[in-house]
Design an enzyme around this catalytic site. Sequence first.
Site, PDB file in Angstrom:
ATOM      1  N   CYS A  57      30.997  -4.288   6.501  1.00  0.00           N
ATOM      2  CA  CYS A  57      32.298  -5.380   6.541  1.00  0.00           C
ATOM      3  C   CYS A  57      32.422  -6.291   7.052  1.00  0.00           C
ATOM      4  CB  CYS A  57      33.382  -4.445   6.417  1.00  0.00           C
ATOM      5  SG  CYS A  57      35.282  -5.521   5.410  1.00  0.00           S
ATOM      6  N   CYS A 135      40.360   1.537   5.850  1.00  0.00           N
ATOM      7  CA  CYS A 135      40.603   0.141   6.184  1.00  0.00           C
ATOM      8  C   CYS A 135      41.653   0.038   7.478  1.00  0.00           C
ATOM      9  CB  CYS A 135      40.892  -1.088   5.449  1.00  0.00           C
ATOM     10  SG  CYS A 135      41.486  -2.630   6.534  1.00  0.00           S
ATOM     11  N   GLN A 255      52.868 -14.535   6.477  1.00  0.00           N
ATOM     12  CA  GLN A 255      52.445 -14.177   8.298  1.00  0.00           C
ATOM     13  C   GLN A 255      52.048 -12.925   7.904  1.00  0.00           C
ATOM     14  OE1 GLN A 255      51.503 -16.189  11.016  1.00  0.00           O
ATOM     15  NE2 GLN A 255      53.529 -17.366  10.158  1.00  0.00           N
ATOM     16  N   CYS A 375      46.649 -21.367  12.985  1.00  0.00           N
ATOM     17  CA  CYS A 375      46.244 -20.865  13.106  1.00  0.00           C
ATOM     18  C   CYS A 375      44.868 -20.542  13.373  1.00  0.00           C
ATOM     19  CB  CYS A 375      46.753 -19.887  11.508  1.00  0.00           C
ATOM     20  SG  CYS A 375      46.391 -21.924  10.090  1.00  0.00           S
TER      21      CYS A 375
END
Length: 417
Positions: A57, A135, A255, A375
Amino acid sequence: MTEPAEEIIRIAAKGDGVTASGRFAWGTAPGDLLHADGSVERGPHHVDPPCRHFGRCGGCQLQQLDEASLADFVEARVSNASSAQELGAEHITPPHLSPLASRRRASLRAESSQGRVVIGYREARSHRLVELSECPVLRPEIVEILPALRKLLIKLGQGQVAPKAKGKPGKHAHAKLAADLELTVTDQGLDLGIKGLAAEGLALTELLLDFARDHALARLTLDAGYGPDTVWEPEPVTVTLSGVAVPFPPGAFLQATVDGEAALVAAAREWLAGSATVLDLFSGLGTFAFALAGPETKVLAAEAERAAHHACKAAAGRSGLPVHALHRDLFRNPLLPDELNRFAAVLLDPPRAGAREQVERIADSTVDRVVYISCNPASWAKDAAMLVDAGFVLKELRPVGQFRWSTHVELASLFLR
């Protein structure tokens, strides 16, 4: 003569381990030994990856790191960007790392062939999908709905109308399905957006409604290429930002984690306390505007994306807080120095590419306090260099690792002129 093994001394920006001689090795940790044949001997900071998909992944790159080396990586990404532009940060705090099962939004891909649907992330360096059976970074409600969502997409794919063949009527298609999925945890529950599929006819519409009702979705939208259409929304969907319920438009930016948002907001509140007027640039839904506004602080929130602007404006009106929402494209039409000079402080939280045009105007203004949320440490550092050249000093840096085990890093920074 056998060449000696080399120690991995750091993790590079894209997640590869690096030796002192410049050799790279994926999936390694600081302290590992890299042998001449490419084999790796684990060191004290190398742990077993907790997810069965790791290595295939493309969502995570750093699950082999223990907590200490993961924190070091996040801090180094920020400090290295600062050093590269010679910004001279006076203080860098220890990084904030979001915990397991905290990510409240996910963008997944769904594809099918021969009646089988795969939902997941792309494989690393590939267009193939990894079927997501677990996950550990996502909120549990996102992972738990995936098996039922696979079954829904199979039925939707079977119901898509195929083009009419010459001389023959159209019939239900069993061709390959492809769709983008947006899942976000909101105040009312899980918001699901499906892009790339249509649901024409009563049967498919009822299928979607039954799915939304059975799984208590907050909202279900379908986008066949002309924008999202709401299929199900029992009550208006909101997200709470600093105690204010803000309308949440389909696909709006949020966020990634509640705790990561809180870390960034706490920095802004601390650094801007006592500022009578604050300009919040690239304000989105008002993540920082509602946190900063109060009896002693008025906030002007400027945002280009129309749906986010209207959501912020509506929430501000209902909250009674001194937040004024301004619809403005800050890339094409940045605020000019004369406009900026009216404010005691500026906060900006631009997209990944940064905000060069707007930062140039801030540098030319008389504003003496700037909080920059980013970011992307690389684009932030280039913008920050312009502020430093204009007489600002980088007083503090706070790294934030919202995207646990990925190379994606965020930060909050304070500049004083």
